[in-house]
Enzyme design. Structure first.
Site, PDB file in Angstrom:
ATOM      1  N   ARG A 131      10.165  -4.410   5.874  1.00 12.66           N
ATOM      2  CA  ARG A 131      10.072  -3.827   7.498  1.00 12.66           C
ATOM      3  C   ARG A 131      10.636  -5.268   7.929  1.00 12.66           C
ATOM      4  O   ARG A 131      11.735  -5.369   9.124  1.00 12.66           O
ATOM      5  CB  ARG A 131       9.105  -2.846   7.965  1.00 12.66           C
ATOM      6  CG  ARG A 131       8.499  -1.680   7.336  1.00 12.66           C
ATOM      7  CD  ARG A 131       7.592  -1.205   7.490  1.00 12.66           C
ATOM      8  NE  ARG A 131       6.474  -1.973   7.266  1.00 12.66           N
ATOM      9  CZ  ARG A 131       5.633  -2.038   7.868  1.00 12.66           C
ATOM     10  NH1 ARG A 131       4.858  -1.338   9.491  1.00 12.66           N
ATOM     11  NH2 ARG A 131       3.883  -2.696   7.954  1.00 12.66           N
ATOM     12  N   LEU A 152       1.874   0.396  -1.030  1.00 13.72           N
ATOM     13  CA  LEU A 152       3.093   0.756  -0.005  1.00 13.72           C
ATOM     14  C   LEU A 152       2.629   1.734   0.715  1.00 13.72           C
ATOM     15  O   LEU A 152       1.197   2.113   1.168  1.00 13.72           O
ATOM     16  CB  LEU A 152       3.735   1.994  -1.547  1.00 13.72           C
ATOM     17  CG  LEU A 152       4.588   1.492  -2.232  1.00 13.72           C
ATOM     18  CD1 LEU A 152       4.913   2.846  -3.377  1.00 13.72           C
ATOM     19  CD2 LEU A 152       5.747   0.163  -1.997  1.00 13.72           C
ATOM     20  N   ASP A 153       3.485   1.028   1.637  1.00 11.26           N
ATOM     21  CA  ASP A 153       3.288   2.079   3.443  1.00 11.26           C
ATOM     22  C   ASP A 153       3.247   3.700   2.964  1.00 11.26           C
ATOM     23  O   ASP A 153       3.566   4.009   2.210  1.00 11.26           O
ATOM     24  CB  ASP A 153       3.767   1.892   4.215  1.00 11.26           C
ATOM     25  CG  ASP A 153       4.138   0.993   4.529  1.00 11.26           C
ATOM     26  OD1 ASP A 153       3.333   0.000   4.562  1.00 11.26           O
ATOM     27  OD2 ASP A 153       5.212  -0.157   4.857  1.00 11.26           O
ATOM     28  N   PRO A 154       2.402   4.585   4.039  1.00  7.85           N
ATOM     29  CA  PRO A 154       2.093   5.799   3.350  1.00  7.85           C
ATOM     30  C   PRO A 154       3.893   6.916   3.135  1.00  7.85           C
ATOM     31  O   PRO A 154       4.606   7.672   2.462  1.00  7.85           O
ATOM     32  CB  PRO A 154       1.255   6.516   4.793  1.00  7.85           C
ATOM     33  CG  PRO A 154       0.496   5.172   4.961  1.00  7.85           C
ATOM     34  CD  PRO A 154       1.714   3.879   4.719  1.00  7.85           C
ATOM     35  N   ALA A 171       7.061   5.417   2.304  1.00 10.85           N
ATOM     36  CA  ALA A 171       7.117   4.412   1.323  1.00 10.85           C
ATOM     37  C   ALA A 171       7.608   5.175   0.229  1.00 10.85           C
ATOM     38  O   ALA A 171       6.094   6.006   0.086  1.00 10.85           O
ATOM     39  CB  ALA A 171       7.285   3.433   0.714  1.00 10.85           C
TER      40      ALA A 171
END
Length: 300
Positions: free
Chosen positions: A181, A46-48, A50
């Site tokens: 994204r 997971l992106d930071p 998110a």
């Protein structure tokens, strides 16, 4: 002389409800420290920025990570219309704007093109490799890349809400390797209004749900205590999408040694992938052939 492994031989899954502002790697490191575990890994970054499900595998459960990585996942996210950014989310710099705001019906209709088997170009700021380097490292240096499109299965993509003209909330269920994204970026381009992700939450991943997740506060509170193991889910949950076969006592012994072992089969065909259990515990994953499981992964 063999090196002694440091830490405890603890195995199982910890489902973390990841907050925004921390990397997936940092969460895994915290979990590994809290459990004093010998080995840890996660099933899907997971992106930071998110939030939501980050499934962390400990010990023998790390052998089941590929089956969670390959499972369907559900994302709820908000798209900000009218602006494109360098990162395709709110963390990046705005590089283009538009005054166009499509009608809600037009947005809902446009989603059809993003369902089923699609080709998706990863964001410039992503972990894909370009000539051996991560795309995000090259992007930080100002290099623009022509990233190749990749196949993605989108099981569903639906409009949840349109709180105002500038925002639309969506929910997507997709397979392995999906970039939310990119969906926001490409949807904005298709609608002629541009767009990027404002926030993102992974609601579930395979059998694991955000609602059943553990907070970092709970992990900190129970870290290195006798009570922390109660947070773990069995490693067998990582095999939920595969059929289960019960091994005979002799078959279980052979499987544990990496050899084909006899199993009691029901409703499975020759050549199917499955996992074998004995006395309720996972023994091996492999291919079923003529009454035996031929193991590819063995659990200790």
């Amino acid at each position: 002389m063999a090196r002694t492994k440091k830490g405890r031989a603890v195995s199982g899954w910890l489902v973390v409800d990841k907050p925004a502002g921390i990397t997936s790697t940092a969460v895994v490191n915290k979990v590994k420290w809290a459990f004093q575990a010998q080995k840890a890994g996660h099933a899907g970054t997971l992106d930071p920025a998110a939030t939501g499900v980050l499934a962390v595998a400990l010990g023998e459960a790390t052998k089941t990570v590929p089956y969670i990585t390959d499972a369907l996942k559900c994302y709820r996210f908000m798209v900000r219309l009218g602006a494109a950014t360098t990162t395709d989310d709110a963390e990046g710099t705005v590089i283009a704007t538009s005054d166009n705001r499509p009608a809600t019906d037009a947005i809902a209709a446009a989603l059809a093109a993003f369902r089923g088997d699609i080709m998706q170009v990863p964001p410039q700021f992503s972990a894909v490799k370009v000539d051996g380097e991560r795309a995000y490292d090259l992007a930080r240096e100002g290099e623009a890349m022509d990233l190749a499109a990749r196949p993605l299965w989108v099981d569903s993509l639906v409009l949840i809400a349109r709180p105002d003209a500038d925002h639309v909330e969506l929910e997507m269920v997709c397979g392995k390797g999906g970039y939310v994204r990119s969906i926001a970026r490409d949807l904005g381009q298709a609608l002629g209004c541009l767009g990027h992700v404002l926030w993102l939450r992974r609601e579930w991943s395979g059998p694991f749900t955000a609602a059943g997740g553990v907070s970092l506060d709970d992990i900190d509170r129970l870290a290195r205590s006798e009570d922390i193991d109660a947070l773990l889910k069995p490693l067998e949950l990582g095999l939920a999408d595969l059929p289960e076969l019960v091994a005979t006592p002799e078959g279980a012994a052979r499987l544990k040694n990496g050899n084909p072992g006899m199993v009691l089969a029901s409703g499975i065909e020759w050549g199917d992938q499955a996992w074998a259990s004995y006395q309720g515990r996972a023994v091996a994953v492999g291919i079923y052939k003529s009454g035996e499981l031929h193991p590819s992964r063995v659990f200790n």
